[in-house]
Write an enzyme that holds these catalytic residues in place. Structure first.
Site, PDB file in Angstrom:
ATOM      1  N   HIS A   1       0.888  -1.152   0.000  1.00 28.48           N
ATOM      2  CA  HIS A   1       0.000   0.000   0.000  1.00 28.48           C
ATOM      3  C   HIS A   1       0.933   1.211   0.000  1.00 28.48           C
ATOM      4  CE1 HIS A   1      -3.052  -2.816   1.977  1.00 28.48           C
ATOM      5  NE2 HIS A   1      -3.415  -2.604   0.732  1.00 28.48           N
TER       6      HIS A   1
ATOM      7  N   ASP B  28       2.441   1.878   3.234  1.00 28.11           N
ATOM      8  CA  ASP B  28       3.398   0.888   3.756  1.00 28.11           C
ATOM      9  C   ASP B  28       4.805   1.389   3.451  1.00 28.11           C
ATOM     10  OD1 ASP B  28       1.515  -1.073   4.613  1.00 28.11           O
ATOM     11  OD2 ASP B  28       1.331  -1.810   2.548  1.00 28.11           O
TER      12      ASP B  28
HETATM   13  C1  XLS Z   1      -8.839  -6.325   0.889  1.00 26.17           C
HETATM   14  C2  XLS Z   1      -7.849  -6.403  -0.162  1.00 26.17           C
HETATM   15  C3  XLS Z   1      -6.558  -5.671   0.076  1.00 26.17           C
HETATM   16  C4  XLS Z   1      -5.955  -5.446  -1.272  1.00 26.17           C
HETATM   17  C5  XLS Z   1      -4.845  -4.488  -1.386  1.00 26.17           C
HETATM   18  O1  XLS Z   1      -9.856  -7.021   0.883  1.00 26.17           O
HETATM   19  O2  XLS Z   1      -7.623  -7.741  -0.472  1.00 26.17           O
HETATM   20  O3  XLS Z   1      -5.743  -6.382   0.922  1.00 26.17           O
HETATM   21  O4  XLS Z   1      -5.555  -6.674  -1.764  1.00 26.17           O
HETATM   22  O5  XLS Z   1      -5.267  -3.189  -1.306  1.00 26.17           O
END
Ligand code: XLS
Ligand code: MG
Length: 343
Positions: free
Chosen positions: A49, A52
């Site tokens: 993200h 992150d």
């Molecule tokens: C949430 C998502 C998240 C995405 C990344 O449900 O899976 O983890 O994969 O933003």
């Protein structure tokens, strides 16, 4: 054409175990220590993200954001790791309570667009052209809250803005039908792929399929993958598992329904997934009950289960399957698969 498989996960997949009903049950592990575990677990790719990589990004100028991201790139290099993608985390900030791109408030929409640009800057600094959009709050709790035509147009305009901002990036939309919203605007992979058609550059809009998200839409993950592969749009996956239609569980890949997992591995392998550099992402969460010193096993075992299923899939006799299909003896085919899995 067989696939080529290398594995990635995101730092959020090593977590403290909080859920909506209770607090953390494990200590936080700092980002650097998390990075150390990747290679040990057999992973080479890191999914990010935006925050992150640059946690305080909202307080920094665009130039400062890039500078911090460049520092993270150095650390990745030291660990011999690659960034797979960066996704704007657009579901935490107070300005995104009612969505980012589809928010009814123009100031909030502007924040979402600016944040997306910073996310692209971070991706560039980390050395990846892949932007993932999991559109968490782009939806409604009650249908009268937003105009669905306008909302779709606003998402398309946001995609267009990102494609124009950087001519090199490509966008992978991660569909999910619900949670946190009651209904999301891009619930399935068909929706994700067709969003690209509303931009001037559909070639740079593809998708990421998450097993649990397909299951929450009551769809077959391997068929969703097949659909995206036929469109040449499957640019990443988030493999995990899900025990029926409830909250997004992100269980260890294959832990609930190994045959369903086999079919995901099989469709990826039989259609050359990974040969153009795509990664196998494992978006799995450790159980809250797991103690801290054994809280990485969900990643280790998800990868191992993938590789075991790959072995089983490749051991199947294609001629035998073709013959049973020609004879339309699907009971025998069923037995053949189950028997191979139970050996
Ligand atoms: C949430 C998502 C998240 C995405 C990344 O449900 O899976 O983890 O994969 O933003
Ligand atoms: Mg995911």
């Amino acid at each position: 054409m067989q696939g080529t498989f290398r594995f990635s996960f995101g730092p959020w997949n090593i977590h403290e175990g909080a859920d909506p009903f209770g607090p953390e049950v494990r200590d936080s592990i700092d980002f650097n220590s998390k990075l150390k575990t990747y290679k040990q677990l057999g992973f080479d790719g890191v999914q990010f993200h935006d925050d992150d990589a640059v946690p305080n990004m909202n307080d920094l100028s665009p130039a400062q954001v890039i500078k911090e991201a460049q520092e993270v790139k150095k650390v990745l290099d030291e660990h011999g790791l690659q960034a797979e993608f960066v996704a704007p985390r657009m579901w935490f900030d107070p300005r995104t309570i009612d969505g980012g791109y589809t928010n009814n408030d123009p100031a909030c929409r502007q924040y979402a667009l600016d944040r997306s640009k910073r996310c692209i800057d971070i991706a560039n600094a980390l050395g990846t052209r892949n932007i993932v959009l999991w559109l968490a709050r782009e939806g409604t709790y009650i249908r009268e809250a937003k105009d669905p035509v306008l909302a779709t147009e606003r998402i398309a305009a946001a995609l267009q803005m990102m494609l124009d901002y950087d001519k090199n990036i490509r966008i992978m939309i991660e569909s999910k039908p619900n949670e946190p919203m009651d209904h999301a605007y891009i619930p399935t992979i068909g929706h994700a792929i067709s969003m690209g058609l509303l931009t001037s550059e559909p070639d740079r809009v593809g998708c990421l399929i998450e097993t649990a998200h397909a299951l929450l839409a009551n769809l077959s993950p391997s068929d969703e993958m097949g659909f995206a592969l036929a469109h040449k749009k499957l640019w990443s996956v988030h493999l995990n598992d899900q025990n029926s239609l409830k909250f997004d569980q992100d269980q260890t890949f294959g832990a609930v329904d190994p045959r369903r997992a086999l079919n995901q591995v099989r469709v990826l392998d039989q259609h050359g997934f990974g040969n153009a550099g795509e990664w196998v992402g494992l978006d799995v969460k450790v159980m809250r009950t797991q103690k801290a010193d054994v809280a990485l096993k969900h990643l280790d075992y998800s990868r191992k289960i993938f590789l075991r299923l790959l072995q089983i899939s490749r051991s199947l006799d294609d001629n035998m399957i073709a013959q049973l299909v020609a004879e339309r003896d699907y009971e025998e085919l069923n037995w053949y698969i189950i028997d191979a899995m139970l050996k």
